[in-house]
Design a protein around this motif. Structure first.
Motif, PDB file in Angstrom:
ATOM      1  N   GLY A 187       0.765  -1.194  -0.109  1.00  0.00           N
ATOM      2  CA  GLY A 187       0.121   0.228   0.011  1.00  0.00           C
ATOM      3  C   GLY A 187       0.584   1.316  -0.155  1.00  0.00           C
ATOM      4  N   GLY A 188       1.883   1.112  -0.514  1.00  0.00           N
ATOM      5  CA  GLY A 188       2.951   2.348  -0.645  1.00  0.00           C
ATOM      6  C   GLY A 188       3.949   2.571   0.547  1.00  0.00           C
ATOM      7  N   ARG A 189       3.646   1.530   1.534  1.00  0.00           N
ATOM      8  CA  ARG A 189       4.470   1.830   2.870  1.00  0.00           C
ATOM      9  C   ARG A 189       5.931   1.346   2.713  1.00  0.00           C
ATOM     10  NH1 ARG A 189       0.674  -0.461   7.541  1.00  0.00           N
ATOM     11  NH2 ARG A 189       2.251  -1.989   7.354  1.00  0.00           N
ATOM     12  N   MET A 190       6.219   0.293   1.669  1.00  0.00           N
ATOM     13  CA  MET A 190       7.625  -0.108   1.520  1.00  0.00           C
ATOM     14  C   MET A 190       7.956   0.243  -0.201  1.00  0.00           C
ATOM     15  SD  MET A 190       8.687  -4.058   1.480  1.00  0.00           S
ATOM     16  CE  MET A 190      10.320  -4.589   1.168  1.00  0.00           C
ATOM     17  N   ARG A 191       9.065   1.133  -0.267  1.00  0.00           N
ATOM     18  CA  ARG A 191       9.562   1.418  -1.427  1.00  0.00           C
ATOM     19  C   ARG A 191      10.650   0.684  -1.957  1.00  0.00           C
ATOM     20  NH1 ARG A 191       8.371   7.350  -2.765  1.00  0.00           N
ATOM     21  NH2 ARG A 191       6.341   7.722  -1.872  1.00  0.00           N
ATOM     22  N   ILE A 192      10.671   0.276  -2.973  1.00  0.00           N
ATOM     23  CA  ILE A 192      11.909  -0.688  -3.473  1.00  0.00           C
ATOM     24  C   ILE A 192      12.738   0.118  -4.422  1.00  0.00           C
ATOM     25  CG2 ILE A 192      11.096  -2.838  -2.707  1.00  0.00           C
ATOM     26  CD1 ILE A 192       9.974  -3.220  -5.408  1.00  0.00           C
ATOM     27  N   SER A 193      13.759  -0.201  -4.885  1.00  0.00           N
ATOM     28  CA  SER A 193      14.582   0.447  -5.864  1.00  0.00           C
ATOM     29  C   SER A 193      14.972  -0.422  -6.994  1.00  0.00           C
ATOM     30  CB  SER A 193      16.138   0.880  -5.315  1.00  0.00           C
ATOM     31  OG  SER A 193      17.051   1.440  -5.988  1.00  0.00           O
ATOM     32  N   ALA A 194      14.370   0.271  -8.242  1.00  0.00           N
ATOM     33  CA  ALA A 194      14.640  -0.638  -9.272  1.00  0.00           C
ATOM     34  C   ALA A 194      15.897  -0.163  -9.889  1.00  0.00           C
ATOM     35  CB  ALA A 194      13.741   0.201 -10.628  1.00  0.00           C
ATOM     36  N   GLU A 195      16.777   0.863  -9.402  1.00  0.00           N
ATOM     37  CA  GLU A 195      17.849   1.200  -9.765  1.00  0.00           C
ATOM     38  C   GLU A 195      19.109   0.250  -9.118  1.00  0.00           C
ATOM     39  OE1 GLU A 195      21.382   2.295 -11.538  1.00  0.00           O
ATOM     40  OE2 GLU A 195      19.271   3.064 -12.017  1.00  0.00           O
ATOM     41  N   LEU A 196      18.748  -0.423  -7.925  1.00  0.00           N
ATOM     42  CA  LEU A 196      19.656  -1.646  -7.393  1.00  0.00           C
ATOM     43  C   LEU A 196      19.311  -2.825  -8.096  1.00  0.00           C
ATOM     44  CD1 LEU A 196      18.954  -0.854  -3.601  1.00  0.00           C
ATOM     45  CD2 LEU A 196      20.967  -0.431  -4.914  1.00  0.00           C
ATOM     46  N   SER A 197      18.026  -3.126  -8.343  1.00  0.00           N
ATOM     47  CA  SER A 197      17.785  -4.406  -9.224  1.00  0.00           C
ATOM     48  C   SER A 197      18.631  -4.333 -10.482  1.00  0.00           C
ATOM     49  CB  SER A 197      16.384  -4.401  -9.488  1.00  0.00           C
ATOM     50  OG  SER A 197      15.620  -4.664  -8.208  1.00  0.00           O
ATOM     51  N   LYS A 198      18.470  -3.156 -10.946  1.00  0.00           N
ATOM     52  CA  LYS A 198      19.182  -3.133 -12.639  1.00  0.00           C
ATOM     53  C   LYS A 198      20.771  -3.345 -12.279  1.00  0.00           C
ATOM     54  CE  LYS A 198      20.274   0.404 -16.003  1.00  0.00           C
ATOM     55  NZ  LYS A 198      21.573   0.822 -16.103  1.00  0.00           N
ATOM     56  N   ARG A 199      21.237  -2.481 -11.189  1.00  0.00           N
ATOM     57  CA  ARG A 199      22.805  -2.779 -10.923  1.00  0.00           C
ATOM     58  C   ARG A 199      23.187  -4.336 -10.768  1.00  0.00           C
ATOM     59  NH1 ARG A 199      24.581   0.560  -5.828  1.00  0.00           N
ATOM     60  NH2 ARG A 199      23.305   2.080  -7.266  1.00  0.00           N
ATOM     61  N   THR A 200      22.422  -4.837  -9.824  1.00  0.00           N
ATOM     62  CA  THR A 200      22.764  -6.303  -9.469  1.00  0.00           C
ATOM     63  C   THR A 200      22.632  -7.168 -10.762  1.00  0.00           C
ATOM     64  OG1 THR A 200      21.814  -5.837  -7.388  1.00  0.00           O
ATOM     65  CG2 THR A 200      21.860  -8.006  -7.904  1.00  0.00           C
ATOM     66  N   ILE A 201      21.417  -7.122 -11.397  1.00  0.00           N
ATOM     67  CA  ILE A 201      21.322  -8.266 -12.530  1.00  0.00           C
ATOM     68  C   ILE A 201      22.268  -7.876 -13.716  1.00  0.00           C
ATOM     69  CG2 ILE A 201      19.840  -8.625 -14.509  1.00  0.00           C
ATOM     70  CD1 ILE A 201      17.253  -8.514 -12.601  1.00  0.00           C
ATOM     71  N   GLU A 202      22.762  -6.677 -13.928  1.00  0.00           N
ATOM     72  CA  GLU A 202      23.948  -6.308 -14.653  1.00  0.00           C
ATOM     73  C   GLU A 202      25.076  -6.963 -14.326  1.00  0.00           C
ATOM     74  OE1 GLU A 202      22.624  -2.162 -16.817  1.00  0.00           O
ATOM     75  OE2 GLU A 202      23.840  -2.299 -15.163  1.00  0.00           O
TER      76      GLU A 202
END
Length: 493
Positions: free
Chosen positions: A208-223
């Protein structure tokens, strides 16, 4: 102390002693835990008795669970299948496959004619390969278990590259802590990270918006972890992770359907767990399952199973003789003895006598076979009933194994009785259907979402489930978000 004749009164010495030993090992652990839990509940002023889910799909009081802790092994996943059976009844669907995908594993079970499928043996602490228990890898337990297949596939399952440069997913999971890379703690690429990069997850909207996650961290890790070692572009790497995990989970759906002799095209898939609705369409397409149900609260769905489960107490009596040698009056006497004890046990758990139901079953096999099939038995065994029971065995043997041999002698191995204390389940609210067009306030926006069919991204409408009304029709491709899950609707769904 556990006596084998009380916990596993049937033949097969090794399985019988293994069941007895496992029960004895668990008794002090489960007893201490449940006694402490019961005491803490009482300090809250709650006077209701503490009940525990059993692996067979029924519930039992704390006192029964303490004496038979072997009956609660693998009981958690059973609750989801029981909830699925409850939904099947509400929706008038007799054939259903339950699909539960959480953070570490995905589990599947089958419901036929409204009844969850049950097996009579399980291996505790065994190894699982491709959704199947590796025979001989654990400790056999002769007790009823909901028939489940599972894969190491969840939101936290780690994607990695082996020495040969091949992309792999699982079996290791990042768990809840440190969790996927996008949580900001972990450094491993997971299924959740792949779904986030493919636009299926909203980085702003978890819980419900209480937990933010980072797409940038996902991108860096998968790369770093995937692309750098395979040479794959970022999108292909993320898509590959999802394809592999979908393939792994489709296998477990096959195990509880195709490998059991059932046609998945005749089933409805019910998808739950935090991640289940996100992957359901891909697996339904693979198995040609025509309909998917996503319950109101997918992340809490197994808890509903606890509220809909009946009290159950299973008993068995070994007979071991040719069915032609069985006296119907003797067999009726056996069932009556078991019924008397079953009534006593359930009444001790505050089940009213008028709520008692008894399910009779017989284990049969062709003489010389190692394993038997369980056949329903009538509520009263008359002389001509044994012939009908034998015919039922032949029919079931043919449906399970593809053949039957009516000239072969049939052996009656065990009499089983399941004593059931019927519980009144919660009532689901009935709501009127409204217009097919969803209300404007339900549309949260649009987002680029990757779909395998297009091998690319598609700009999709995103809806908030709590703002949708019964009767609304939403064509795919689209996404529906809610507090505890995200449903990805594929094209043409």
């Amino acid at each position: 102390v556990t006596a084998s004749h009380e916990i596993a009164p049937e033949h097969r010495e090794y399985e019988r002693i293994s069941t007895t030993v496992v029960n004895a090992v668990l008794m002090p652990i489960v007893s201490t835990y449940l006694t402490d839990l019961s005491d803490r509940i009482r300090t809250l002023g709650i006077t209701s008795q503490l009940c525990v889910m059993q692996s067979s799909g029924g519930i039992a009081s704390k006192e029964i669970a303490v004496k038979q802790p072997v009956s609660i092994v693998e009981s958690g996943p059973a609750a989801g299948v029981i909830a699925s059976a409850y939904y099947a009844k509400q929706l008038d669907l007799e054939e259903m496959i339950s699909f539960d995908m959480g953070g570490t594993t995905a589990k599947a079970g089958a419901i036929r004619h409204g009844v969850p499928q049950v097996v009579t043996e399980y291996e505790v602490a065994g190894k699982i390969h491709s959704g199947r228990m590796v025979k001989g890898s654990g400790y056999p337990v002769r007790f009823p278990f909901i028939d489940l297949a599972e894969a190491s596939a969840g939101g936290g399952t780690i994607a990695w590259v082996d020495e040969g440069g091949a992309l792999r997913v699982g079996p290791v999971s990042a768990g809840a802590d440190p969790g996927p890379a996008c949580y900001g703690k972990g450094t491993d690429a997971t299924v959740t990270d792949a779904n986030l990069l493919l636009g299926r997850l909203n980085p702003e909207c978890l819980l419900g918006g209480r937990m933010r996650i980072s797409a940038e961290l996902s991108k860096r890790t998968i790369e770093e972890r995937i692309c750098g070692r395979t040479g794959l572009p970022l999108v292909e790497a993320a898509s590959g992770v999802v394809r592999i995990v979908n393939s792994s989970m489709t296998k477990v759906l096959r195990i509880v359907s195709v490998e059991r002799g059932y046609d998945p095209r005749q089933f409805t898939l019910i998808a739950f767990g935090g991640a289940g609705p996100m992957h359901a369409c891909a697996m339904a397409e693979e198995l040609k399952i025509p309909k998917i149900v996503v319950p109101n609260n997918p992340g809490l769905f197994s808890a509903l199973g606890l509220l809909t489960a009946d009290f159950t107490y299973g008993q068995i009596r070994a007979l071991m003789r040719n069915i032609t040698e069985v006296d119907s009056e003797e067999l009726e006497s056996v069932f009556e003895d078991l019924q008397t004890k079953g009534s006593r046990v359930l009444e001790s758990q505050n089940v009213r006598r008028e709520n008692l139901v008894f399910l009779r079953q017989l284990d049969l096999r062709y003489s010389g076979q190692s394993y038997e099939l369980t056949i329903p038995a009538p509520q009263r065994i008359l002389s001509d009933e044994l012939r009908k029971i034998e015919d039922s065995f032949h029919h079931k043997h043919e449906s399970v194994y593809g053949y039957s041999v009516r000239e072969e002698p049939v052996e009656l191995v065990n009499a089983r009785l399941v004593s059931i204390g019927v519980v009144t389940p919660p009532t689901m609210p009935q709501q009127e259907l409204t217009s097919k067009e969803p209300p404007s306030q339900a549309l949260l926006g649009k987002r680029e979402v990757y779909f395998e069919k297009y091998e690319g991204y598609e700009r999709c409408p995103i809806y908030g489930r709590e703002k949708l009304a019964p009767g609304n029709v939403i064509p795919g491709p689209s996404v529906i978000e809610q507090y505890d899950a995200t449903t990805v609707i594929y094209p043409e769904w």
